[in-house]
Write a protein that holds these residues in place. Structure first.
Motif, mmCIF file in Angstrom:
data_model
loop_
_atom_site.group_PDB
_atom_site.id
_atom_site.type_symbol
_atom_site.label_atom_id
_atom_site.label_comp_id
_atom_site.label_asym_id
_atom_site.label_seq_id
_atom_site.Cartn_x
_atom_site.Cartn_y
_atom_site.Cartn_z
ATOM 1 N N THR A 287 6.051 -5.453 1.463
ATOM 2 C CA THR A 287 5.165 -5.926 0.397
ATOM 3 C C THR A 287 3.843 -5.194 0.489
ATOM 4 O O THR A 287 3.228 -5.138 1.563
ATOM 5 C CB THR A 287 4.924 -7.440 0.509
ATOM 6 O OG1 THR A 287 6.171 -8.128 0.393
ATOM 7 C CG2 THR A 287 3.985 -7.909 -0.590
ATOM 8 N N ASN B 198 6.949 -5.301 -4.143
ATOM 9 C CA ASN B 198 7.898 -5.539 -3.077
ATOM 10 C C ASN B 198 9.053 -4.564 -3.208
ATOM 11 O O ASN B 198 9.529 -4.310 -4.324
ATOM 12 C CB ASN B 198 8.402 -6.985 -3.157
ATOM 13 C CG ASN B 198 9.336 -7.335 -2.025
ATOM 14 O OD1 ASN B 198 10.531 -7.034 -2.087
ATOM 15 N ND2 ASN B 198 8.812 -7.930 -0.978
ATOM 16 N N GLU C 201 0.950 -7.574 -6.193
ATOM 17 C CA GLU C 201 1.776 -7.159 -5.066
ATOM 18 C C GLU C 201 3.021 -6.464 -5.600
ATOM 19 O O GLU C 201 3.525 -6.823 -6.677
ATOM 20 C CB GLU C 201 2.217 -8.372 -4.241
ATOM 21 C CG GLU C 201 1.118 -9.031 -3.444
ATOM 22 C CD GLU C 201 1.615 -10.205 -2.622
ATOM 23 O OE1 GLU C 201 0.846 -10.678 -1.765
ATOM 24 O OE2 GLU C 201 2.763 -10.670 -2.843
ATOM 25 N N SER D 195 -0.066 -4.591 -1.339
ATOM 26 C CA SER D 195 -1.040 -5.378 -2.096
ATOM 27 C C SER D 195 -2.068 -4.481 -2.773
ATOM 28 O O SER D 195 -2.416 -3.411 -2.259
ATOM 29 C CB SER D 195 -1.750 -6.355 -1.157
ATOM 30 O OG SER D 195 -2.712 -7.101 -1.855
#
Lengths: 110, 114
Positions: B20, B77, B75, B22
């Protein structure tokens, strides 16, 4: 989708020389930006220039939207100007994504 | 004002893991978009979010996903990592993301998959 071509792909200059980088695009655009990618990977915004001419110190840019090209001028180049220069556009008909050219790798020698 | 902040700067993951990343945009900017940069493919668009809604998605497999929070932070992923996911991931912030305003990029997250 829109095509963006940059030339030349590589450019080697002696410090103090001037240079012109070109960006051709295949469709009308809402947004055209020039970026300099530094050695750490960050894209530094140089100009937001969908049309017209702008200047910032030793750098200037011109976009002729009707003829679908943009030029980036670097005068009195310095070694710190080295890096990759990208042109990126958003076409008038597209949905909010930048399409990048493949870049010009500029090397300024001391 | 603060620029676009991406964390972490560097990441090493093993094939099959997930990751992940950010991105915090410039204050007041509501559009966040993500790009992948690799030596072979150059800079490619992943997706764009505006006011917590994904408005556009690039041509990437479903293993790539993202979201945006009410404070505009985003975010992304990547699940089931593959070696080919090794890349520099760049986040861009824009006032409205409609092409009428410029984009400002963060410093990127360099992901290495081993």
């Amino acid at each position: 989708g829109i095509q963006v071509e940059q030339s030349p792909p590589d450019l080697i200059l002696q410090e103090g020389a001037n240079s012109t980088l070109r960006c051709n695009f295949s469709d009308s655009v809402n947004n055209l930006q020039w970026f300099h990618q530094n050695p750490w990977g960050q894209l530094i915004n140089l100009f937001y220039i969908p049309s017209g001419t702008k200047q910032n110190g030793r750098l200037s840019a011109t976009t002729v939207a009707t003829e679908r090209y943009s030029l980036l001028y670097i005068s009195s180049s310095q070694t710190t100007d080295s890096g990759v220069y990208f042109c990126a556009v958003i076409s008038s008909g597209s949905a909010r994504q930048l399409t990048f050219g493949s870049g010009t790798q500029l090397t300024v020698l001391p | 004002k603060a620029g676009v902040t991406q964390t972490p700067r560097y990441l090493i993951k093993t094939r099959g893991q997930q990751v992940t990343l950010s991105c915090s945009p410039i204050s007041g900017h509501r559009s966040v978009s993500w790009y992948q940069q690799t030596p072979g493919q150059g800079l490619q668009f992943l997706f764009e979010y505006f006011s917590e809604t994904q408005r556009n998605k690039g041509n990437f497999p479903g293993r790539f996903s993202g979201r945006q929070f009410s404070n505009s932070r985003s975010e992304m992923n990547v699940s089931t990592l593959e070696l080919g996911d090794s890349a520099l991931y760049l986040c861009a912030s824009s006032l409205a993301g409609d092409g009428n305003y410029g984009y400002t990029f963060g410093s990127g997250t360099r992901l290495t998959v081993v």
